[in-house]
Design a protein around this motif. Structure first.
Motif, PDB file in Angstrom:
ATOM      1  N   GLU A  53      -0.727  -1.548  -4.098  1.00 22.01           N
ATOM      2  CA  GLU A  53      -2.092  -1.044  -3.920  1.00 22.01           C
ATOM      3  C   GLU A  53      -2.016   0.469  -4.045  1.00 22.01           C
ATOM      4  O   GLU A  53      -1.162   1.108  -3.417  1.00 22.01           O
ATOM      5  N   TYR A 104      -2.859  12.139  15.191  1.00 22.12           N
ATOM      6  CA  TYR A 104      -3.393  10.923  15.835  1.00 22.12           C
ATOM      7  C   TYR A 104      -2.896  10.749  17.265  1.00 22.12           C
ATOM      8  O   TYR A 104      -2.993   9.646  17.811  1.00 22.12           O
ATOM      9  N   ALA A 107       0.866  -1.192   0.000  1.00 24.98           N
ATOM     10  CA  ALA A 107       0.000   0.000   0.000  1.00 24.98           C
ATOM     11  C   ALA A 107       0.894   1.230   0.000  1.00 24.98           C
ATOM     12  O   ALA A 107       1.385   1.660   1.043  1.00 24.98           O
ATOM     13  N   TYR A 158       3.886   6.840   6.483  1.00 25.97           N
ATOM     14  CA  TYR A 158       3.008   7.993   6.716  1.00 25.97           C
ATOM     15  C   TYR A 158       3.775   9.169   7.316  1.00 25.97           C
ATOM     16  O   TYR A 158       3.272   9.892   8.169  1.00 25.97           O
TER      17      TYR A 158
HETATM   18  N1  LLP Z   1      -5.432  -0.948   2.072  1.00 31.49           N
HETATM   19  C1  LLP Z   1      -6.294   0.054   2.189  1.00 31.49           C
HETATM   20  C2  LLP Z   1      -7.545   0.011   1.433  1.00 31.49           C
HETATM   21  C3  LLP Z   1      -6.000   1.143   3.032  1.00 31.49           C
HETATM   22  O1  LLP Z   1      -6.876   2.143   3.147  1.00 31.49           O
HETATM   23  C4  LLP Z   1      -4.778   1.164   3.760  1.00 31.49           C
HETATM   24  C5  LLP Z   1      -4.437   2.282   4.643  1.00 31.49           C
HETATM   25  C6  LLP Z   1      -3.897   0.084   3.592  1.00 31.49           C
HETATM   26  C7  LLP Z   1      -4.261  -0.961   2.748  1.00 31.49           C
HETATM   27  C8  LLP Z   1      -2.577  -0.005   4.301  1.00 31.49           C
HETATM   28  O2  LLP Z   1      -2.733  -0.045   5.676  1.00 31.49           O
HETATM   29  P1  LLP Z   1      -1.449  -0.344   6.610  1.00 31.49           P
HETATM   30  O3  LLP Z   1      -0.956  -1.723   6.303  1.00 31.49           O
HETATM   31  O4  LLP Z   1      -0.434   0.676   6.281  1.00 31.49           O
HETATM   32  O5  LLP Z   1      -1.960  -0.207   7.992  1.00 31.49           O
HETATM   33  N2  LLP Z   1      -1.979   7.975   8.011  1.00 31.49           N
HETATM   34  C9  LLP Z   1      -2.320   6.982   9.001  1.00 31.49           C
HETATM   35  C10 LLP Z   1      -2.633   5.635   8.378  1.00 31.49           C
HETATM   36  C11 LLP Z   1      -3.718   5.688   7.329  1.00 31.49           C
HETATM   37  C12 LLP Z   1      -3.996   4.366   6.661  1.00 31.49           C
HETATM   38  C13 LLP Z   1      -4.887   4.516   5.502  1.00 31.49           C
HETATM   39  N3  LLP Z   1      -5.176   3.306   4.797  1.00 31.49           N
HETATM   40  C14 LLP Z   1      -1.195   6.880  10.026  1.00 31.49           C
HETATM   41  O6  LLP Z   1      -0.230   7.642   9.930  1.00 31.49           O
HETATM   42  O7  LLP Z   1      -1.285   6.097  10.970  1.00 31.49           O
END
Ligand code: LLP
Length: 423
Positions: free
Chosen positions: A84, A321, A63, A376
């Protein structure tokens, strides 16, 4: 030596002293370790390989919203990852970094015409559809281009996951996905369409999902849904189980990856589909630090402040956050600790990285790192207060390479235009 570690009372990224990087590239600068990204990818792929049959190995689609620097993307592409994406921009970055379009999945609640058309023409693997109106939207563009769009429906499983309410996505009240009750309607609509082929389901319950049982809870909803859809004559050949794996920022208990892989093996594999995963933070979060320098140590009647040259515009996670990031001096690390508020120069009280944090006593002009900033971090940075975006470098053993220079002021406001009526 891989990753970030201490040697001779100083912090190193692999074999390079962070102080040398600061001397060469200035601060604030994001520093990434190639070895950490490689290890994380291999840990995840390895856990899956161990738990699941060869024929059902997942396609790991990184992602890239977590960190989309093209050097990082290129590294992950070389390791075998898919991608992704949530925008045309990310798709273009991925293609530029060398990803095969057929390993790219596109998600997002508001895909625009141009990005749907771009993805179709490039031949991406699938669109993850988040609402009923989106099916009509994709059909319209796909039929204009005379290309059949493969889609999966993103389920909203009504499971609460995510380390903060702003990054939980799987609850009924969230804007993401289609409810379990309405997903069959989506398949029925798609069946009537000439240029849309529904081939499966996806879900993503949130990010930094510390309550790992939430994954299992969400997975367990899938078998019944898949059986019902198949019984109604629909094709369910792909299951995209999203991202969300947590990393350690402080002293959290890390998700047992082997248990997670076992759940996928136990619950998802028997459904006999292609399996896709979308890890972001897990791949890159601990691979990066934000290298910074203290400008002043400011003592007031109430508090002691370390004022860094990095600010909320460089790393917004603590402000947005209330996220925890470890902060440590780079050199001369054995000293007494003191309670500080660690802040940036931006004119907002919210520009605070940590409050009442016990940290080695700091002097003005000393280097400090903000840890676990690889995900991020840079990608959420902004020019607030007309501050240039930081530089980014990648370390590989004893080599350091600039992967994005610090912005110039011309980069920031060179494009502003004074209208004729003001002249
Ligand atoms: N797939 C989808 C549809 C998503 O919306 C996201 C993250 C991921 C995969 C990847 O998620 P991960 O494995 O990275 O947890 N800015 C925030 C995090 C936002 C996540 C958005 N979507 C932070 O700094 O914690």
């Amino acid at each position: 030596m891989s990753g970030f570690h201490e040697k001779n009372n100083a912090l190193y990224a692999e074999d390079v002293a962070l102080s040398d990087i600061a001397a060469e590239y200035g601060t604030p600068t994001y520093v990434y370790s190639r070895a950490v990204i490689t290890t994380q990818y291999e840990k995840l792929a390895g856990a899956m390989a161990k738990a699941m049959p060869k024929s059902r190995q997942p396609l790991l689609c990184y992602a890239c919203k977590a960190n989309s620097n093209i050097a990082v993307l290129n590294l992950l592409q070389k390791l075998g990852s898919g991608l992704e994406v949530v925008s045309e921009g990310e798709m273009r970055r991925g293609l530029k970094a060398g990803f095969d379009a057929n390993k790219i999945v596109s998600t997002g609640v508001g895909k625009q015409d141009s990005e749907i058309a771009f993805g179709l023409k490039e031949g991406i693997h699938q669109f993850n559809v988040e609402s009923i109106p989106e099916i009509y939207h994709i059909q319209k563009i796909a039929s204009e281009l005379n290309i059949v769009a493969k889609i999966v429906f993103r389920l909203n499983p009504d499971v609460s996951g995510g380390g903060h309410h702003k990054i939980s996505t799987g609850r009924k009240r969230d804007k993401f996905g289609i409810s379990i009750e309405r997903v069959a309607e989506g398949f029925n609509i798609a069946k009537e369409m000439s240029h849309v082929e529904a081939v499966g389901l996806s879900m993503h319950i949130g990010s930094q999902v510390f309550n790992v049982q939430s994954f299992r809870e969400a997975f367990e909803k899938l078998p019944n849904i898949v059986h019902d859809l198949r019984a109604a004559g629909h094709k369910v050949e792909r299951l995209d189980i999203g991202g969300g794996f947590p990393i350690i920022y402080n002293d959290e208990q890390l998700l047992d990856l082997d248990a997670y892989a076992q759940w996928v093996n136990e619950i998802i594999v028997p459904l006999e589909t292609e399996i896709i995963m979308e890890p972001g933070r897990y791949m890159v979060g601990n691979s990066g630090v934000l290298l910074s320098k203290s400008i002043h140590i400011k003592e007031t009647q109430d508090r002691s402040f370390v004022v860094l040259d990095a600010a909320m515009n460089d790393l917004i996670r603590p402000t947005l956050y209330e996220a925890y990031h470890g902060i440590e001096p780079v050199e001369n690390r054995q000293r007494t600790h003191k309670l500080y508020d660690i802040v940036g120069p931006v004119c907002e009280t919210g520009d605070t990285f940590a409050t009442d944090r016990s940290m080695a006593e700091m002097q003005a002009g000393e280097l400090a790192v903000i840890k676990s900033a690889g995900a991020y971090g840079f990608c959420m940075s902004s020019n607030y207060n007309t501050r240039p975006l930081p530089a980014e470098v990648m370390v590989d053993g004893d080599m350091v390479s600039l992967i994005r220079p610090r912005q110039s002021y011309e980069d920031i406001f060179g494009g502003d235009i004074v209208p004729d009526f003001l002249k």
